[in-house]
Design a protein around this motif. Structure first.
Motif, PDB file in Angstrom:
ATOM      1  N   GLY A  79       0.812  -1.212   0.000  1.00 15.34           N
ATOM      2  CA  GLY A  79       0.000   0.000   0.000  1.00 15.34           C
ATOM      3  C   GLY A  79       0.846   1.264   0.000  1.00 15.34           C
ATOM      4  N   ILE A  80       1.829   1.313  -0.879  1.00 14.14           N
ATOM      5  CA  ILE A  80       2.777   2.429  -0.915  1.00 14.14           C
ATOM      6  C   ILE A  80       2.073   3.717  -1.332  1.00 14.14           C
ATOM      7  CG2 ILE A  80       4.861   3.305  -2.050  1.00 14.14           C
ATOM      8  CD1 ILE A  80       5.340   1.027  -0.034  1.00 14.14           C
ATOM      9  N   ASP A  81       2.439   4.830  -0.663  1.00 15.86           N
ATOM     10  CA  ASP A  81       1.893   6.147  -0.992  1.00 15.86           C
ATOM     11  C   ASP A  81       2.775   6.912  -1.974  1.00 15.86           C
ATOM     12  OD1 ASP A  81      -0.396   6.097   0.876  1.00 15.86           O
ATOM     13  OD2 ASP A  81       1.162   6.072   2.412  1.00 15.86           O
ATOM     14  N   VAL A 115       9.352  19.531  -2.860  1.00 15.46           N
ATOM     15  CA  VAL A 115       7.969  19.227  -3.191  1.00 15.46           C
ATOM     16  C   VAL A 115       7.329  18.574  -1.971  1.00 15.46           C
ATOM     17  CG1 VAL A 115       8.450  16.903  -4.077  1.00 15.46           C
ATOM     18  CG2 VAL A 115       6.455  18.160  -4.910  1.00 15.46           C
ATOM     19  N   THR A 116       6.026  18.787  -1.798  1.00 14.64           N
ATOM     20  CA  THR A 116       5.280  18.141  -0.720  1.00 14.64           C
ATOM     21  C   THR A 116       4.329  17.133  -1.331  1.00 14.64           C
ATOM     22  OG1 THR A 116       5.445  20.099   0.705  1.00 14.64           O
ATOM     23  CG2 THR A 116       3.737  18.494   1.241  1.00 14.64           C
ATOM     24  N   VAL A 117       4.503  15.862  -0.968  1.00 15.54           N
ATOM     25  CA  VAL A 117       3.704  14.765  -1.505  1.00 15.54           C
ATOM     26  C   VAL A 117       3.227  13.908  -0.340  1.00 15.54           C
ATOM     27  CG1 VAL A 117       3.639  12.820  -3.094  1.00 15.54           C
ATOM     28  CG2 VAL A 117       5.127  14.746  -3.588  1.00 15.54           C
ATOM     29  N   SER A 118       1.922  13.653  -0.285  1.00 13.92           N
ATOM     30  CA  SER A 118       1.330  12.846   0.794  1.00 13.92           C
ATOM     31  C   SER A 118       1.752  13.351   2.169  1.00 13.92           C
ATOM     32  CB  SER A 118       1.719  11.366   0.626  1.00 13.92           C
ATOM     33  OG  SER A 118       1.192  10.836  -0.565  1.00 13.92           O
ATOM     34  N   GLY A 119       1.860  14.660   2.308  1.00 18.00           N
ATOM     35  CA  GLY A 119       2.213  15.259   3.577  1.00 18.00           C
ATOM     36  C   GLY A 119       3.699  15.325   3.850  1.00 18.00           C
ATOM     37  N   LEU A 120       4.519  14.657   3.050  1.00 20.10           N
ATOM     38  CA  LEU A 120       5.975  14.678   3.216  1.00 20.10           C
ATOM     39  C   LEU A 120       6.575  15.789   2.366  1.00 20.10           C
ATOM     40  CD1 LEU A 120       7.199  10.958   3.046  1.00 20.10           C
ATOM     41  CD2 LEU A 120       7.517  12.523   4.967  1.00 20.10           C
ATOM     42  N   THR A 121       7.425  16.607   2.984  1.00 17.51           N
ATOM     43  CA  THR A 121       8.170  17.608   2.223  1.00 17.51           C
ATOM     44  C   THR A 121       9.529  17.034   1.886  1.00 17.51           C
ATOM     45  OG1 THR A 121       7.006  19.427   3.301  1.00 17.51           O
ATOM     46  CG2 THR A 121       9.092  19.949   2.211  1.00 17.51           C
ATOM     47  N   ILE A 122       9.811  16.933   0.590  1.00 14.04           N
ATOM     48  CA  ILE A 122      11.015  16.269   0.101  1.00 14.04           C
ATOM     49  C   ILE A 122      11.850  17.271  -0.685  1.00 14.04           C
ATOM     50  CG2 ILE A 122      11.898  14.325  -1.249  1.00 14.04           C
ATOM     51  CD1 ILE A 122       9.094  13.061  -0.968  1.00 14.04           C
ATOM     52  N   ALA A 123      13.143  17.309  -0.386  1.00 10.93           N
ATOM     53  CA  ALA A 123      14.094  18.138  -1.134  1.00 10.93           C
ATOM     54  C   ALA A 123      15.067  17.217  -1.858  1.00 10.93           C
ATOM     55  CB  ALA A 123      14.838  19.080  -0.203  1.00 10.93           C
ATOM     56  N   GLY A 124      15.460  17.584  -3.066  1.00 13.03           N
ATOM     57  CA  GLY A 124      16.368  16.717  -3.814  1.00 13.03           C
ATOM     58  C   GLY A 124      17.183  17.476  -4.828  1.00 13.03           C
ATOM     59  N   ILE A 125      18.315  16.894  -5.205  1.00 18.36           N
ATOM     60  CA  ILE A 125      19.193  17.494  -6.207  1.00 18.36           C
ATOM     61  C   ILE A 125      19.856  16.379  -7.002  1.00 18.36           C
ATOM     62  CG2 ILE A 125      21.222  17.611  -4.688  1.00 18.36           C
ATOM     63  CD1 ILE A 125      21.868  20.317  -6.031  1.00 18.36           C
ATOM     64  N   GLY A 126      19.985  16.561  -8.300  1.00 23.80           N
ATOM     65  CA  GLY A 126      20.612  15.553  -9.153  1.00 23.80           C
ATOM     66  C   GLY A 126      22.116  15.537  -8.994  1.00 23.80           C
ATOM     67  N   ASP A 127      22.726  14.431  -9.412  1.00 22.87           N
ATOM     68  CA  ASP A 127      24.182  14.311  -9.352  1.00 22.87           C
ATOM     69  C   ASP A 127      24.809  15.322 -10.316  1.00 22.87           C
ATOM     70  OD1 ASP A 127      26.191  11.929  -8.252  1.00 22.87           O
ATOM     71  OD2 ASP A 127      26.961  13.005 -10.008  1.00 22.87           O
TER      72      ASP A 127
END
Length: 540
Positions: free
Chosen positions: A287-289, A349-361
């Motif tokens: 049941g992955i979000d 970005v905020t998805v399913s209540g999680l705020t996620i930060a990311g950067i490419g290599d």
């Protein structure tokens, strides 16, 4: 007298031309007609040949293809006219093998398709059928080629008859065209069959991504000699998908408090389609979000590989992705085109209540080998990789919403993120590892979770003595978006059939405090004991 002589001269003068005219009608016009008749016949023969060859070519392209089963695989065989002959084996999206298998004038193309689910499950359920399928593969190909030849012959003759009927509108000439088409097509197929060279499979030429195959998995002659062993490894790898179903169905899915967010962390797919099968299984079973991908979804970042990311849209779940050093900008663009995908590049970005930060290599080095974080890096590259982490740390600090998870591809980029967020996810090393980043005084502790390779490192996974396993991790976040627990899922690499799931509970949901992390293993496979059910509560 004068009148009579004049009359005779007039009569003679008139008679002479009449005699000459008669001679011309008997001799010269006859030779002209025969010459024109020969030209007409030659034109008719040439027209017959043109119509026949046109019909044969059109019929071959229109009907010269069949779908056939080769073991558990679907394949399409097709014929096309060629002066030189030969065979192409297309393996989308990896490229093609070119074989000097026979002489012209017919060219064979074999396009391998997907595994048939029903036949694959039958192979898994009956181990003895795997051996039978390997032995019957040659018979499957031979039967497919025979059907292809007969269908091509029929299509060529029928197309020629139709074309000749439209052009000549004469039964006799149409019949001649059909007979000639039969002779030409049958002769071409017979020539190809008479000149076949079975040893050509040992000396293929490569196109596309498969150009690198000999350097990675060895020369084709060695692979042909060890075919049985390679076939058994491939069949066991396919069987791992079913074993994963069996294993996870025997486990109690973690039952966290209401409001828990379930995240699947994958990384380093390296163009292995088996990885998508495992991802879909876990997404449905657990049941992955949200799915998080920390890069290297492809191997060389080339345009043909862009089709590989099309499976993202089939997941029907948000897919957050950052670029790895094997992914090109066009790879990231292809991912961004998927309806459920989010590409982060020094952004949040905020998805399913999680705020996620990311950067490419920061690198694009598809020809480089994977090395552990911090090792094998020149000073310049190390500064570049660490600088990426510093850029993302600044983005996290300036984010209006509190960042719960930060994403980098190389763990060497994670250092500057210590204290900026509670969790950093990475990949790149093809080796799973969980550790604490050096704590910054006055800052929150930060956990670094490095994923292995969800694609078993692709073809690179065959380089070592033991193949690289396929790995992924399910993360459970509570209502405060703090990590409660995680499940490590591991499927043995090529030639290995073991499936392993380990439950780690890092926080007691009732007390909210940190507890020691202790794995609870569950194993499945033909040489392993039956799965055991770990406790869904705190272990350790």
């Amino acid at each position: 007298m004068d009148g009579q002589e004049n009359e005779q001269r007039d009569t003679g003068a008139d008679a002479a031309p009449d005699t000459g005219s008669t001679r011309r009608r008997i001799s010269w016009p006859g030779r002209g007609e025969r010459s024109r008749d020969r030209l007409r016949r030659l034109g008719a023969v040439l027209l017959l040949l043109v119509v026949t060859l046109t019909g044969v070519v059109a019929g071959t392209y229109a009907g010269g293809h069949v779908d056939t089963d080769i073991g558990p695989f679907r394949a399409q065989l097709s014929l096309s006219p060629s002066l030189t002959g030969g065979t192409t084996v297309d393996i989308p999206p990896l490229g093609a093998l070119l074989l000097d298998s026979h002489d012209g004038p017919a060219y064979l193309t074999v396009e391998l398709g997907a595994l048939d689910q029903r036949r694959t499950e039958a192979l898994i359920d009956d181990p003895a059928s795997i051996s039978r399928a390997s032995q019957s593969a040659v018979d499957d190909v031979r039967a497919g080629v025979m059907r292809l030849g007969l269908k091509t012959l029929a299509a060529a003759v029928l197309a020629t008859l139709l074309l000749a009927g439209l052009v000549f509108r004469d039964v006799r000439r149409t019949a001649w065209a059909g007979g000639l088409a039969l002779a030409v097509t049958a002769g071409s197929l017979g020539l190809a069959a008479a000149t076949i060279r079975p040893q050509a499979i040992e000396e293929p030429r490569y196109e596309g991504l498969l150009v690198n195959a000999p350097a990675i998995v060895g020369d084709a002659r060695r692979i042909a000699n060890d075919y049985t062993r390679y076939a058994e490894q491939l069949q066991r790898l396919v069987g791992n998908v079913s074993k994963l179903y069996t294993t996870v169905s025997s486990l109690p899915v973690y039952q966290p408090a209401p409001g828990t967010t379930r995240v699947l962390h994958v990384s380093d797919m390296h163009l292995n389609p088996t990885g998508w099968q495992l991802i879909r299984t876990v997404v449905e079973q657990f049941g992955i979000d949200v799915v998080i991908d920390t890069g290297d979804i492809t191997d060389w970042g080339s345009e043909p590989e862009a089709s590989f990311v099309g499976s993202i849209g089939l997941l029907k779940k948000p897919y957050v992705y950052i670029r790895g050093n094997h992914d090109s900008p066009r790879t990231a663009a292809a991912v961004a085109q998927q309806p459920n995908a989010i590409v982060l590049n020094n952004s949040t970005v905020t998805v399913s209540g999680l705020t996620i930060a990311g950067i490419g290599d920061p690198r694009f080095t598809p020809d480089k080998e994977t090395s552990p974080a911090g090792s094998g890096l020149t000073r310049q590259v190390a500064d570049q990789v660490i600088g990426t982490g510093e850029q993302l740390a600044a983005t996290v600090q300036n984010s209006p919403a509190k960042v719960n998870v930060a994403l980098v591809h190389d763990p060497a980029s994670a250092g500057p993120l210590s204290g900026s967020c509670p969790l950093v996810l990475a990949g790149h090393t093809h080796s799973r590892q969980v550790s604490k980043l050096p704590q910054v005084p006055g800052k929150q502790p930060t956990t670094l979770m490095v994923e292995g390779s969800t694609g078993g490192a692709g073809l690179r996974g065959l380089e070592g003595e033991k193949p690289t396993p396929l790995t992924m991790t399910v993360l459970y976040f509570d209502q405060q978006k703090l990590l409660q627990a995680y499940d490590d899922i591991t499927v043995g690499g090529t030639g290995q059939s073991q499936v392993n799931l380990e439950r780690h509970v890092v926080r007691d949901p009732a007390k909210g405090d940190q507890v020691p992390v202790t794995p609870t293993p569950t194993r499945g496979g033909p040489e392993s004991p039956a799965p055991t059910s770990p406790s869904p509560t705190t272990t350790g």
